[in-house]
Design an enzyme around this catalytic site. Structure first.
Site, short mmCIF file in Angstrom:
data_model
loop_
_atom_site.label_atom_id
_atom_site.label_comp_id
_atom_site.label_asym_id
_atom_site.label_seq_id
_atom_site.Cartn_x
_atom_site.Cartn_y
_atom_site.Cartn_z
N SER A 144 11.65 49.88 68.83
CA SER A 144 10.73 48.79 69.14
C SER A 144 9.62 48.79 68.11
O SER A 144 9.36 49.81 67.45
CB SER A 144 10.14 49.01 70.54
OG SER A 144 9.05 48.13 70.78
N TYR A 157 6.14 54.74 77.26
CA TYR A 157 7.13 53.88 76.60
C TYR A 157 6.95 53.88 75.09
O TYR A 157 7.92 54.05 74.34
CB TYR A 157 7.02 52.45 77.14
CG TYR A 157 7.91 51.48 76.40
CD1 TYR A 157 9.28 51.46 76.64
CD2 TYR A 157 7.40 50.61 75.43
CE1 TYR A 157 10.12 50.59 75.95
CE2 TYR A 157 8.22 49.73 74.74
CZ TYR A 157 9.58 49.73 75.00
OH TYR A 157 10.40 48.88 74.31
#
Length: 263
Positions: A144, A157
């Site tokens: 990401s 995360y």
């Protein structure tokens, strides 16, 4: 009787929706035998029927909840028992939890670490030796743009995705003298079920616009086939991922907190 364009086999995790489902469509279109895994057996069976009908490719479905500690090993054991040799591994499964770390659910975060880091690493560990032995293979790990900086309100995360990026780049370098490659796909905000599960729909990050999952998968697919080590889909995402290298860390933290916060 299936008429295959090629005889290669791809394993896709998190294949029941979003980017994973888009990857399944891209590989099926190119004649790959699909091995699809996700938690929902009924959804996987439905997708398998659609892909077989649309593209005439064989599809193997193995439902697994990768948040369970033994699930990744069980998955590879079932693949081996079926006599399947994986040529391409797409480590797509992953999810996030939102909120200040002292208020978020530890169970959710343990499961997140299990899926985003442990299962991904386990599948790579289990399947990479066979690729090296055959001197062919490709792995794509979905990281990401979160991997490039710390993320207040999504601290765990962001940390998991930093691991995925670092892990992928290191292994790809180790494999530089082989015909096996590892690609890290680093999308920004993407329109999938991800934002709903993490309760992010009302955050500034998603309110500012999200990429289409099909476009993200297409960028990842192209990079994978070109043996690229890193791909960041979208001009805005590339710019943001690069600009953080030049900003003070304290400034980055303020910016990330602002865009993650809900209006």
């Amino acid at each position: 009787m299936f008429l295959l364009i090629n005889n290669k086999i791809v394993l896709i995790t998190g294949a029941s929706s979003g980017i994973g489902l888009e990857f399944a469509d891209l590989f099926a279109k190119d004649g790959y035998h699909l091995v699809l895994t996700a938690r929902n057996q009924m959804k996987l069976d439905e997708i398998a029927g659609q892909m077989s009908k649309k593209y005439g490719v064989p599809v193997t479905v193995i439902a697994k909840d990768l948040s369970r500690p033994d699930a990744a090993e069980e998955l590879t054991a079932e693949i081996i028992a079926k006599g399947i040799e994986i040529d391409v591994l797409i480590n797509n499964a992953g999810f996030a939890a939102y909120g200040p770390f002292n208020e978020t659910s530890w169970k959710d975060e343990k499961d997140m670490i299990q899926v985003n880091i442990t299962a991904l690493t386990t599948l790579t560990k289990q399947l990479l030796p066979g690729m090296i032995k055959r001197n062919r293979g490709k792995i794509l790990n979905v990281a990401s743009t979160a991997a490039f900086q710390p993320g207040p309100l999504m601290a765990v995360y962001y940390a998991t995705k930093a691991y995925v990026l670092s892990f992928s780049e290191a292994i790809n370098y180790e494999l530089r003298h082989t015909d096996v490659s590892v690609t890290a796909l680093c999308p920004g905000a993407t329109a999938t079920n991800f934002e709903k599960r993490a309760s992010l729909e009302s955050s500034r990050l998603f309110q500012s616009g999200a990429m289409d999952a099909g476009d993200v998968a297409q960028s990842g697919y192209k990079a994978l086939m070109s043996n690229e080590a890193l791909v960041i889909p979208g001009f805005k995402n590339k710019a943001l991922a690069n600009i953080v290298r030049f900003l003070p860390r304290k400034t980055i933290l303020k910016i990330v907190h602002y865009v993650q916060d809900k209006k």
